[in-house]
Design an enzyme around this catalytic site. Structure first.
Site, PDB file in Angstrom:
ATOM      1  N   ARG A  18     -15.802 -13.068  -2.383  1.00  0.00           N
ATOM      2  CA  ARG A  18     -14.834 -12.111  -1.857  1.00  0.00           C
ATOM      3  C   ARG A  18     -14.766 -10.890  -2.774  1.00  0.00           C
ATOM      4  O   ARG A  18     -14.985 -10.979  -3.989  1.00  0.00           O
ATOM      5  CB  ARG A  18     -13.441 -12.739  -1.755  1.00  0.00           C
ATOM      6  CG  ARG A  18     -13.307 -13.857  -0.735  1.00  0.00           C
ATOM      7  CD  ARG A  18     -13.407 -13.354   0.684  1.00  0.00           C
ATOM      8  NE  ARG A  18     -13.203 -14.423   1.661  1.00  0.00           N
ATOM      9  CZ  ARG A  18     -14.172 -15.172   2.161  1.00  0.00           C
ATOM     10  NH1 ARG A  18     -15.423 -14.969   1.764  1.00  0.00           N
ATOM     11  NH2 ARG A  18     -13.918 -16.108   3.055  1.00  0.00           N
ATOM     12  N   HIS A  25      -2.217 -14.356   0.557  1.00  0.00           N
ATOM     13  CA  HIS A  25      -3.672 -14.333   0.478  1.00  0.00           C
ATOM     14  C   HIS A  25      -4.136 -15.017  -0.809  1.00  0.00           C
ATOM     15  O   HIS A  25      -3.340 -15.392  -1.659  1.00  0.00           O
ATOM     16  CB  HIS A  25      -4.176 -12.893   0.561  1.00  0.00           C
ATOM     17  CG  HIS A  25      -3.905 -12.268   1.891  1.00  0.00           C
ATOM     18  ND1 HIS A  25      -3.017 -11.237   2.070  1.00  0.00           N
ATOM     19  CD2 HIS A  25      -4.406 -12.545   3.125  1.00  0.00           C
ATOM     20  CE1 HIS A  25      -2.980 -10.897   3.358  1.00  0.00           C
ATOM     21  NE2 HIS A  25      -3.810 -11.673   4.011  1.00  0.00           N
ATOM     22  N   LYS A  40      -5.825  -2.588  15.112  1.00  0.00           N
ATOM     23  CA  LYS A  40      -6.319  -1.661  14.087  1.00  0.00           C
ATOM     24  C   LYS A  40      -7.534  -0.869  14.587  1.00  0.00           C
ATOM     25  O   LYS A  40      -7.684   0.316  14.252  1.00  0.00           O
ATOM     26  CB  LYS A  40      -6.656  -2.427  12.805  1.00  0.00           C
ATOM     27  CG  LYS A  40      -5.424  -2.927  12.050  1.00  0.00           C
ATOM     28  CD  LYS A  40      -4.565  -1.760  11.594  1.00  0.00           C
ATOM     29  CE  LYS A  40      -3.375  -2.195  10.773  1.00  0.00           C
ATOM     30  NZ  LYS A  40      -2.545  -1.043  10.346  1.00  0.00           N
ATOM     31  N   PRO A  47      -9.560  -0.935   3.924  1.00  0.00           N
ATOM     32  CA  PRO A  47      -9.647  -1.562   2.602  1.00  0.00           C
ATOM     33  C   PRO A  47     -10.200  -2.975   2.649  1.00  0.00           C
ATOM     34  O   PRO A  47     -10.072  -3.674   3.660  1.00  0.00           O
ATOM     35  CB  PRO A  47      -8.184  -1.589   2.156  1.00  0.00           C
ATOM     36  CG  PRO A  47      -7.412  -1.709   3.433  1.00  0.00           C
ATOM     37  CD  PRO A  47      -8.200  -0.914   4.452  1.00  0.00           C
ATOM     38  N   TYR A  81      -4.577  -8.660  15.779  1.00  0.00           N
ATOM     39  CA  TYR A  81      -4.320  -7.669  14.717  1.00  0.00           C
ATOM     40  C   TYR A  81      -5.512  -6.727  14.570  1.00  0.00           C
ATOM     41  O   TYR A  81      -5.359  -5.508  14.475  1.00  0.00           O
ATOM     42  CB  TYR A  81      -4.044  -8.392  13.400  1.00  0.00           C
ATOM     43  CG  TYR A  81      -3.847  -7.492  12.209  1.00  0.00           C
ATOM     44  CD1 TYR A  81      -2.664  -6.772  12.044  1.00  0.00           C
ATOM     45  CD2 TYR A  81      -4.827  -7.364  11.226  1.00  0.00           C
ATOM     46  CE1 TYR A  81      -2.472  -5.950  10.942  1.00  0.00           C
ATOM     47  CE2 TYR A  81      -4.650  -6.549  10.129  1.00  0.00           C
ATOM     48  CZ  TYR A  81      -3.471  -5.845   9.991  1.00  0.00           C
ATOM     49  OH  TYR A  81      -3.284  -5.027   8.899  1.00  0.00           O
ATOM     50  N   VAL A 116       0.830  -1.205   0.000  1.00  0.00           N
ATOM     51  CA  VAL A 116       0.000   0.000   0.000  1.00  0.00           C
ATOM     52  C   VAL A 116       0.867   1.258   0.000  1.00  0.00           C
ATOM     53  O   VAL A 116       0.616   2.199  -0.758  1.00  0.00           O
ATOM     54  CB  VAL A 116      -0.954   0.006   1.209  1.00  0.00           C
ATOM     55  CG1 VAL A 116      -1.742   1.306   1.249  1.00  0.00           C
ATOM     56  CG2 VAL A 116      -1.896  -1.185   1.156  1.00  0.00           C
ATOM     57  N   GLY A 117       1.887   1.288   0.839  1.00  0.00           N
ATOM     58  CA  GLY A 117       2.745   2.464   0.916  1.00  0.00           C
ATOM     59  C   GLY A 117       3.429   2.785  -0.399  1.00  0.00           C
ATOM     60  O   GLY A 117       3.520   3.957  -0.804  1.00  0.00           O
ATOM     61  N   LEU A 172      -4.300   3.633   7.848  1.00  0.00           N
ATOM     62  CA  LEU A 172      -4.792   2.497   7.075  1.00  0.00           C
ATOM     63  C   LEU A 172      -5.011   1.293   7.966  1.00  0.00           C
ATOM     64  O   LEU A 172      -4.103   0.852   8.679  1.00  0.00           O
ATOM     65  CB  LEU A 172      -3.813   2.141   5.953  1.00  0.00           C
ATOM     66  CG  LEU A 172      -3.825   3.128   4.793  1.00  0.00           C
ATOM     67  CD1 LEU A 172      -2.758   4.187   4.969  1.00  0.00           C
ATOM     68  CD2 LEU A 172      -3.641   2.412   3.475  1.00  0.00           C
ATOM     69  N   GLY A 173      -6.220   0.767   7.919  1.00  0.00           N
ATOM     70  CA  GLY A 173      -6.568  -0.399   8.714  1.00  0.00           C
ATOM     71  C   GLY A 173      -6.814  -1.624   7.854  1.00  0.00           C
ATOM     72  O   GLY A 173      -6.147  -1.845   6.853  1.00  0.00           O
ATOM     73  N   SER A 174      -7.814  -2.394   8.219  1.00  0.00           N
ATOM     74  CA  SER A 174      -8.131  -3.632   7.512  1.00  0.00           C
ATOM     75  C   SER A 174      -9.595  -3.969   7.755  1.00  0.00           C
ATOM     76  O   SER A 174     -10.145  -3.655   8.821  1.00  0.00           O
ATOM     77  CB  SER A 174      -7.242  -4.766   8.025  1.00  0.00           C
ATOM     78  OG  SER A 174      -7.747  -6.029   7.629  1.00  0.00           O
ATOM     79  N   SER A 175     -10.212  -4.633   6.798  1.00  0.00           N
ATOM     80  CA  SER A 175     -11.634  -4.978   6.953  1.00  0.00           C
ATOM     81  C   SER A 175     -11.850  -6.030   8.033  1.00  0.00           C
ATOM     82  O   SER A 175     -12.992  -6.276   8.430  1.00  0.00           O
ATOM     83  CB  SER A 175     -12.206  -5.471   5.625  1.00  0.00           C
ATOM     84  OG  SER A 175     -11.503  -6.608   5.167  1.00  0.00           O
ATOM     85  N   CYS A 176     -10.784  -6.633   8.561  1.00  0.00           N
ATOM     86  CA  CYS A 176     -10.937  -7.620   9.637  1.00  0.00           C
ATOM     87  C   CYS A 176     -11.333  -6.961  10.956  1.00  0.00           C
ATOM     88  O   CYS A 176     -11.591  -7.648  11.943  1.00  0.00           O
ATOM     89  CB  CYS A 176      -9.670  -8.439   9.808  1.00  0.00           C
ATOM     90  SG  CYS A 176      -8.287  -7.530  10.528  1.00  0.00           S
TER      91      CYS A 176
END
Length: 311
Positions: free
Chosen positions: A210, A180, A141, A164, A137, A16-17, A106-110
């Site tokens: 997904r 993944h 987040k 995301p 994790y 991402v970065g 920036l996080g995560s959908s989890c």
């Protein structure tokens, strides 16, 4: 954002970065700060505080994190919660101390409950139990989101958080042991083609659905939020559409040029039946994804390192 604004990207070598760096450079931003982990240990609070005080960035993109697949998340639970908490707290509090007003976390959908209504809205956060395999994790987040929210409320900062969906693209991880599903499928299809296999064997039944987002679209969303002076909030970032694992496999096989069949190993787990983000909040303020799944997979395959380095 002015073109001469000083912008710090934490985690600029990650998937991402590096996409955020590409986006900013393509738009003409030139005053961009980057540091490798050897140059700046983000776990060291004093170093982070001193760096931000000295450099005084106008904007921060917080894309640095300890990440991994299900096995890594479930095995190294202490590492995942500690390191992610340390990175985000050092940078967010350090940004506050240095007078940085604008930050994108920036996080995560989890972060969302395991058994969420579909599609998943931002307000579903903290409404149910998390998926156990990556709970440490996810909690880290969630803490980052609440840090941004709290510093905005108490100090008047403009820190936004973006969540995301499943990302893929350049600089992805293709290690079959912990990558993944999409990068794993790409590599497996390529290797099957190279060997001349008759079939591609895939875990599960192929029925789970997904959502996948090309990482350069993710970067564009982050830059959009900073450029348009979005002051605060949590924003899902995705395409708003999903596909079955079978459909994903067929698209990957078409892009790679694998002409064999596909076999699903139903003795292996499927995982969550569906995980789709509601992206209407971001769409309502003027942003939506542009890269189609097939186009994104083709772009990713073109640059995949396993094509030139063997297996």
């Amino acid at each position: 954002m002015q073109l001469d604004a000083k912008i710090y990207i934490a985690g600029h070598r990650g998937m991402v970065g590096s996409a955020i760096l590409r986006n900013l450079e393509a738009k003409g931003y030139s005053n961009i700060l980057t540091r490798t982990s050897q140059e700046l240990d983000l776990l060291d609070q004093n170093l982070v505080f001193s760096f931000l005080q000295e450099e005084q960035p106008d904007y921060i993109f917080l894309a640095a994190a300890k990440v991994g697949g299900i096995y890594a998340n479930n095995t190294y639970r202490a590492d995942f919660i500690y390191q992610n908490l340390a990175i985000e707290s050092n940078l967010i509090h350090g940004a506050h101390l240095a007078g940085v007003k604008r930050l994108c976390f920036l996080g995560s959908s989890c972060i969302y409950p395991r058994d969420c209504p579909q599609p998943i809205k931002e307000e579903y956060l903290l409404t149910g139990p998390l998926e156990q395999t990556n709970e440490p994790y996810a909690i880290a987040k969630i803490a980052g989101i609440k840090l941004c929210e709290s510093y905005n409320q108490q100090y008047g900062h403009q820190f936004v958080a973006v969540m995301p969906t499943n990302l893929y693209g350049p600089n992805d991880n293709y290690d079959l042991a912990n990558s993944h599903v999409l990068p794993a499928l790409l590599r497996k299809a390529h290797e099957a083609k190279e060997r001349g296999d008759a079939d591609l064997v895939i875990w599960g039944t192929g029925t789970p659905k997904r959502e996948f987002l090309y990482v350069d679209d993710m970067a564009a969303a982050c830059v959009f939020l900073m450029e348009n002076d979005i002051n605060e909030g949590l924003f899902n970032v995705g395409t708003g559409t999903d596909v079955t694992i079978r459909e994903l496999a067929e698209t990957v096989m078409e892009v790679v040029g694998f002409k064999g069949g596909v076999v699903f190993d139903a003795t292996k787990p499927d995982g969550t039946p569906r995980k789709l983000l509601d992206v209407s909040r971001l769409k309502d303020i003027g942003w939506q994804s542009k890269v189609s799944l097939k186009e994104g997979i083709a772009l990713t395959y073109t640059e995949a390192p396993f094509r030139n380095q063997g297996v």
